[in-house]
Design a protein around this motif. Structure first.
Motif, PDB file in Angstrom:
ATOM      1  N   MET A  43       0.834  -1.198   0.000  1.00  0.00           N
ATOM      2  CA  MET A  43       0.000   0.000   0.000  1.00  0.00           C
ATOM      3  C   MET A  43       0.861   1.237   0.000  1.00  0.00           C
ATOM      4  O   MET A  43       1.962   1.262   0.541  1.00  0.00           O
ATOM      5  N   SER A  44       0.332   2.265  -0.634  1.00  0.00           N
ATOM      6  CA  SER A  44       1.045   3.517  -0.669  1.00  0.00           C
ATOM      7  C   SER A  44       0.013   4.630  -0.753  1.00  0.00           C
ATOM      8  O   SER A  44      -0.878   4.582  -1.606  1.00  0.00           O
ATOM      9  N   ASP A  45       0.085   5.556   0.156  1.00  0.00           N
ATOM     10  CA  ASP A  45      -0.824   6.687   0.151  1.00  0.00           C
ATOM     11  C   ASP A  45      -2.296   6.284   0.100  1.00  0.00           C
ATOM     12  O   ASP A  45      -3.091   6.901  -0.603  1.00  0.00           O
ATOM     13  N   GLY A  46      -2.659   5.263   0.826  1.00  0.00           N
ATOM     14  CA  GLY A  46      -4.048   4.871   0.899  1.00  0.00           C
ATOM     15  C   GLY A  46      -4.549   4.052  -0.262  1.00  0.00           C
ATOM     16  O   GLY A  46      -5.734   3.759  -0.357  1.00  0.00           O
ATOM     17  N   ARG A  47      -3.670   3.700  -1.192  1.00  0.00           N
ATOM     18  CA  ARG A  47      -4.089   2.896  -2.347  1.00  0.00           C
ATOM     19  C   ARG A  47      -3.270   1.623  -2.422  1.00  0.00           C
ATOM     20  O   ARG A  47      -2.183   1.538  -1.857  1.00  0.00           O
ATOM     21  N   VAL A  48      -3.819   0.653  -3.156  1.00  0.00           N
ATOM     22  CA  VAL A  48      -3.039  -0.557  -3.417  1.00  0.00           C
ATOM     23  C   VAL A  48      -2.045  -0.232  -4.520  1.00  0.00           C
ATOM     24  O   VAL A  48      -2.431   0.070  -5.649  1.00  0.00           O
ATOM     25  N   ALA A  49      -0.758  -0.291  -4.187  1.00  0.00           N
ATOM     26  CA  ALA A  49       0.247   0.035  -5.194  1.00  0.00           C
ATOM     27  C   ALA A  49       0.588  -1.188  -6.033  1.00  0.00           C
ATOM     28  O   ALA A  49       1.111  -1.066  -7.137  1.00  0.00           O
ATOM     29  N   GLY A  50       0.293  -2.368  -5.500  1.00  0.00           N
ATOM     30  CA  GLY A  50       0.569  -3.569  -6.273  1.00  0.00           C
ATOM     31  C   GLY A  50       0.481  -4.800  -5.403  1.00  0.00           C
ATOM     32  O   GLY A  50       0.519  -4.718  -4.187  1.00  0.00           O
ATOM     33  N   VAL A  51       0.307  -5.962  -6.042  1.00  0.00           N
ATOM     34  CA  VAL A  51       0.296  -7.223  -5.320  1.00  0.00           C
ATOM     35  C   VAL A  51       1.359  -8.115  -5.949  1.00  0.00           C
ATOM     36  O   VAL A  51       1.405  -8.266  -7.168  1.00  0.00           O
ATOM     37  N   LEU A  52       2.216  -8.678  -5.100  1.00  0.00           N
ATOM     38  CA  LEU A  52       3.307  -9.509  -5.608  1.00  0.00           C
ATOM     39  C   LEU A  52       3.169 -10.923  -5.063  1.00  0.00           C
ATOM     40  O   LEU A  52       2.767 -11.103  -3.920  1.00  0.00           O
ATOM     41  N   ALA A  53       3.508 -11.893  -5.857  1.00  0.00           N
ATOM     42  CA  ALA A  53       3.649 -13.245  -5.317  1.00  0.00           C
ATOM     43  C   ALA A  53       4.944 -13.269  -4.514  1.00  0.00           C
ATOM     44  O   ALA A  53       5.928 -12.655  -4.919  1.00  0.00           O
ATOM     45  N   ALA A  54       4.921 -13.925  -3.355  1.00  0.00           N
ATOM     46  CA  ALA A  54       6.089 -13.874  -2.483  1.00  0.00           C
ATOM     47  C   ALA A  54       7.334 -14.347  -3.214  1.00  0.00           C
ATOM     48  O   ALA A  54       8.434 -13.847  -2.984  1.00  0.00           O
ATOM     49  N   ALA A  55       7.148 -15.302  -4.113  1.00  0.00           N
ATOM     50  CA  ALA A  55       8.297 -15.855  -4.817  1.00  0.00           C
ATOM     51  C   ALA A  55       9.007 -14.797  -5.662  1.00  0.00           C
ATOM     52  O   ALA A  55      10.221 -14.847  -5.842  1.00  0.00           O
ATOM     53  N   ASP A  56       8.232 -13.831  -6.169  1.00  0.00           N
ATOM     54  CA  ASP A  56       8.837 -12.820  -7.047  1.00  0.00           C
ATOM     55  C   ASP A  56       9.260 -11.566  -6.277  1.00  0.00           C
ATOM     56  O   ASP A  56       9.746 -10.612  -6.880  1.00  0.00           O
ATOM     57  N   ALA A  57       9.008 -11.535  -4.977  1.00  0.00           N
ATOM     58  CA  ALA A  57       9.227 -10.289  -4.240  1.00  0.00           C
ATOM     59  C   ALA A  57      10.549 -10.297  -3.506  1.00  0.00           C
ATOM     60  O   ALA A  57      11.023 -11.338  -3.058  1.00  0.00           O
ATOM     61  N   ASP A  58      11.159  -9.152  -3.417  1.00  0.00           N
ATOM     62  CA  ASP A  58      12.281  -8.970  -2.512  1.00  0.00           C
ATOM     63  C   ASP A  58      12.182  -7.553  -1.941  1.00  0.00           C
ATOM     64  O   ASP A  58      11.278  -6.802  -2.285  1.00  0.00           O
TER      65      ASP A  58
END
Ligand SMILES: Nc1ncnc2c1ncn2[C@@H]1O[C@H](COP(=O)(O)OP(=O)(O)OP(=O)(O)O)[C@@H](O)[C@H]1O
Ligand SMILES: [Mg+2]
Lengths: 332, 500
Positions: free
Chosen positions: B468-483
């Motif tokens: 989340m960023s500034d009250g909005r969903v900035a993005g959704v990541l699969a844990a495998a692709d996230a760092d």
């Protein structure tokens, strides 16, 4: 760096620590049951000052004198536990008794029905105060101060300022069965009911949660508003019972009955160890608080101390009792 | 300059009634050095520093300041010795302004009146040192817990103490604020301030500490250099090694349990939509102030919202109705346990039972047996360290208090657990226990929504990560692709595009 940790001193300290813990246990008992210890000390002192104190007749007198304030204070305990306050109990007691007397006398209602009207009056007044705090967001102090005035005013309106004789059941409540005074019986019954509500009913346990941390209670799904309305409603019913007992003793409902009793009820609750900050309070403590006040009044009467000075002394007792309590909490 | 420590806790012991909480511990603090205290929840760290802060006096042993044995009976005495303390639990008066909180007891005066201009100037100055830019006239209670923590730090720093005690100052801060704080701490260290630092984040020890005193069950275990490898520190601390820091056992996600659509509240969050399936852990990351807490509170019925819908197992929840959410199986562990989670004066048993108090009652009677059984089972399962179920929850250590809040929902059998900073102030061992609990919940077909400011935790325990960023969903990541990098770049995305 000192990594060395001495072990020998601990071994030497052990016996001393044991003695201290026994002494600490006694100290704990006294500080946990301060009001009870105070009551016992007070009784002994009264007995020494005037042996008349410990006669069975006089002790029953103390019970009768304590009953009205104690019943009011039981009701007040629910409210204080939720961190509220009910200033209207004296007026509500008077109004409830007056309504019972009026419906019996002027409307010719059967005595039991008249009594029911009295109780419903207390319930209604309490629910109004409760709704004003829970839904109207009025501070309890203000809501119940308003009710204090409204209920007293209505008492005068209903009675036209003239005492009204009480229905027979109510007079019976103020009398005695054999040697046992009914006010003391009612006191015991109401105390038991109060204890049961606070300790066995889910809404009673919820009162402690609401008073301890309203937001945490709310987030746990406790119906905070319903709890608040309930405590004021209960306070109203208990006030009605107290008012009926009081009017029964005089065999008439007086327009100015129970004036100022809200302060005695509050004092009894606080002397009994409840905290105005909420979350703490017990029926047994409140009973002791009411007995403390009654014993002092009774003893001072026996000792022929003027009623004016009695006021002063009661005030000092409240200040001392609460002061000790505040100190104790600070230490804990 | 001599080598004499500015503070020595010399063989101090603290007993509460029959139990000994700190047992014959010695700690030295030197000028310009940071002494770390390390130990599990309930080990006695806070109790130890409270003896220096003037909260408790030792039952035996002495406190030596500048070589002289000293009594510190109250906080005033502690401050007079040049000691400032940041307590683990926030101490701010929420109805007073931030400035009044910072300058409490030493408000600048002019002609016998409070000099408001000077007060706000001093407060702003103090807030700037911690990098917090808020209006000092705001009531402190209007701030979230992380910002309140920063105000506490600003307050302590503004005392210009020569000995600074920091009891878990980083527990509710995100990486960004922690780095800023460490900058300030290093500066103070080079100016010769001695410090005691407590944290359950082991990586912070090497980053900022000089020497580490490890205590276990109130007893001194060892004193080691701050460069000691983390696994060794863990072993000293808990007496065994922990193999896996984030033991996530993924369960194949099943049918959707919680669905949030277009949730909006003016000024707080906008058009938040997501779905969590049975068996899934959804992590919610973002900067402080991104609206994460506001969103999850709205979902749990704690606060109202303007538009949008929340459905659990296909059934829509009524707006702002906590009881309905609970009945549908939603449980919220709020971020600030002291303010929103616990009735501190009530017993552990009562606190564990609040969510089931009303629903388990029959004819209005408390289900006393059931409540007691559930409480003792949950306390055992979560290994809550306490004297008895009747103990006041306020007397438990911070981490154990957190377990009690969590336990309430386990006991209520919630299927959708919303955890807002669930491991704030929880030690390494207990953290793993909480993670394992999350595994159990998802394995049993429940779902977990976890808001956390600790990125490693979000990355290690989530199946998917919503940023989340500034009250909005900035993005959704699969844990495998996230760092760390991908999450952080989403977290600051909106903020930058708004402010450039
Ligand atoms: N006033 C008190 N009365 C009784 N026991 C207490 C009191 N204060 C603390 N304790 C007990 O002392 C122990 C140590 O508590 P302390 O808060 O010092 O732990 P801690 O090391 O700071 O833990 P955490 O990491 O969770 O903050 C706990 O078991 C706690 O229950
Ligand atoms: Mg602590």
């Amino acid at each position: 760096m000192s990594n060395t940790q001495g072990t020998t001193p601990t071994a030497q300290k052990a016996p001393g620590a044991d003695i201290k813990s026994t002494r600490a246990k006694i100290a704990d008992f006294i500080s946990d049951n301060g009001a009870l210890v105070g009551l016992l000390v007070l009784c002994v002192a009264m007995f020494i000052a005037t042996p008349d104190f410990l006669t069975p007749n006089n002790l029953l007198n103390v019970g009768i004198q304590a009953s009205v304030v104690a019943i009011l204070a039981f009701g007040q305990t629910f409210v204080i536990v939720t961190a509220g306050i009910d200033l209207s109990v004296g007026s509500v007691a008077a109004l409830s008794a007056m309504v019972a007397a009026f419906t019996g006398q002027s409307w010719g209602m059967p005595p039991l029905v008249a009594l029911l009207f009295g109780l419903l009056t207390g319930l209604g007044a309490g629910m109004l105060s409760g709704a004003a705090t829970a839904y109207g967001k009025l501070p309890p102090f203000i809501a119940t101060l308003a009710m204090l005035s409204i209920a007293r005013g209505l008492t005068l309106v209903v009675s036209n300022g003239i005492p009204i004789p009480t229905p027979s059941v109510v007079t019976w409540l103020g009398g005695s069965v054999g040697p046992i005074p009914m006010p003391v019986v009612v006191l015991v019954v109401m105390g038991a009911i109060g204890w049961f509500i606070l300790n066995r009913l889910s809404i009673g346990r919820a009162m402690y949660a609401v008073g301890g941390n309203l937001e945490a209670a709310r987030l746990s799904g406790i119906p905070v508003k319903r709890v608040l309305v309930t405590v004021y409603a209960l306070s109203g019913i208990f006030a009605a019972v107290a008012g009926l007992v009081l009017s029964g003793r005089l065999a008439s409902a007086q327009p100015q009955a129970a004036t100022g009793y809200e302060l005695d009820a509050l004092a009894a609750v606080v002397i009994g160890g409840a905290s105005l900050a909420g979350g703490v309070g017990r029926i047994s403590g409140t009973l002791i608080g009411a007995l403390v006040l009654a014993v002092i009044r009774n003893g001072l009467n026996l000792l022929n101390v003027s009623a004016f000075w009695q006021q002063v002394i009661i005030g000092l007792v409240i200040a001392v009792a609460v002061g000790i309590d505040v100190l104790r909490r600070k230490r804990a | 300059m001599s080598d004499q420590p500015i503070l020595i806790l010399d063989h101090v012991t603290k007993r509460f009634g029959p139990i000994t909480v700190v047992d014959d511990v010695t700690v030295n603090v030197h000028k310009g050095k940071i002494q770390v205290l390390l130990g599990e929840n309930g080990a006695g760290k806070s109790t130890l520093i409270n003896m220096v802060a003037g909260v408790h006096e030792p039952s035996s042993g002495q406190i030596i300041v500048d070589g002289a044995p000293t009594r510190i009976p109250d906080t005033k005495a502690s401050e007079a010795l040049g000691i400032a303390t940041i307590h683990q639990e926030l101490q701010l008066v929420s109805s007073l302004s931030i400035a009044e909180n910072i300058l409490m007891g030493r408000l600048p005066q002019r002609f016998g009146l409070v000099d408001k201009g000077e007060m706000y100037r001093l407060a702003t100055e103090a807030l700037t040192t911690v990098g917090l830019h808020v209006d000092p006239r705001m009531p402190a209670g209007a701030l979230g817990i992380a910002r309140q923590q920063l105000v506490e730090i600003a307050k302590a720093l503004s005392l210009k103490a020569r000995l600074l005690i920091l009891d878990e100052p980083t527990a509710s801060l995100t990486k960004h604020e922690i780095e800023h704080l460490f900058g300030v701490i290093s500066q103070l260290r080079s100016e010769g301030v001695g410090m005691v630092f407590i944290s359950h984040h082991l990586d912070e020890i090497a980053a900022i500490g000089d020497s580490v005193t490890v205590i276990r069950d109130g007893k001194f275990v060892a004193e080691v250099p701050a460069t000691t490898p983390e696994p060794d520190l863990v072993r000293l601390m808990v007496g065994r090694s922990i193999d896996e820091q984030f033991p996530r056992r993924a369960t194949p996600p099943q049918q959707p349990l919680l669905r949030v659509q277009g949730l909006t509240r003016k000024g707080s969050f906008t058009d938040v939509s997501f779905e969590v399936r049975a068996g899934e852990v959804l992590g919610i990351a973002g900067l402080v102030g991104a609206g994460r807490t506001e969103v999850v509170r709205a979902i749990a019925g704690a606060d109202p919202y303007d538009t949008g819908t929340v459905t659990v197992e296909g059934k829509p929840l009524p707006k702002g109705r906590i009881a309905a959410a609970i009945a549908a199986g939603v449980g919220l562990v709020p971020e600030d346990r002291k303010a929103f989670g616990l009735v501190l004066g009530a017993s552990v048993e009562d606190n564990l039972g609040y969510a089931t108090l009303m629903s388990s009652a029959r004819y209005g009677l408390v289900d006393r047996r059931g409540q007691a059984e559930r409480a003792s089972a949950v306390a055992k399962r979560l290994a809550v360290r306490m004297r008895s179920l009747g103990q006041r929850v306020g007397a438990l250590s911070g981490g154990n208090q957190q377990k009690v809040v969590l336990g309430r929902w386990i006991s209520a059998g919630s299927r959708v657990l919303i955890l807002d900073e669930p491991t704030r102030g929880v030690d390494v061992g207990a953290k793993v226990e909480i993670y394992q609990l999350m595994n159990e919940i998802t394995a049993a077909g429940g779902a977990v929504v976890m808001v956390s400011s600790e990125l490693p935790e979000v990355l290690g325990m989530s199946d998917r990560i919503l940023v989340m960023s500034d009250g909005r969903v900035a993005g959704v990541l699969a844990a495998a692709d996230a760092d760390q990098r991908t999450v952080m770049s989403l977290a600051v995305k909106e903020v930058e595009s708004d402010r450039v």
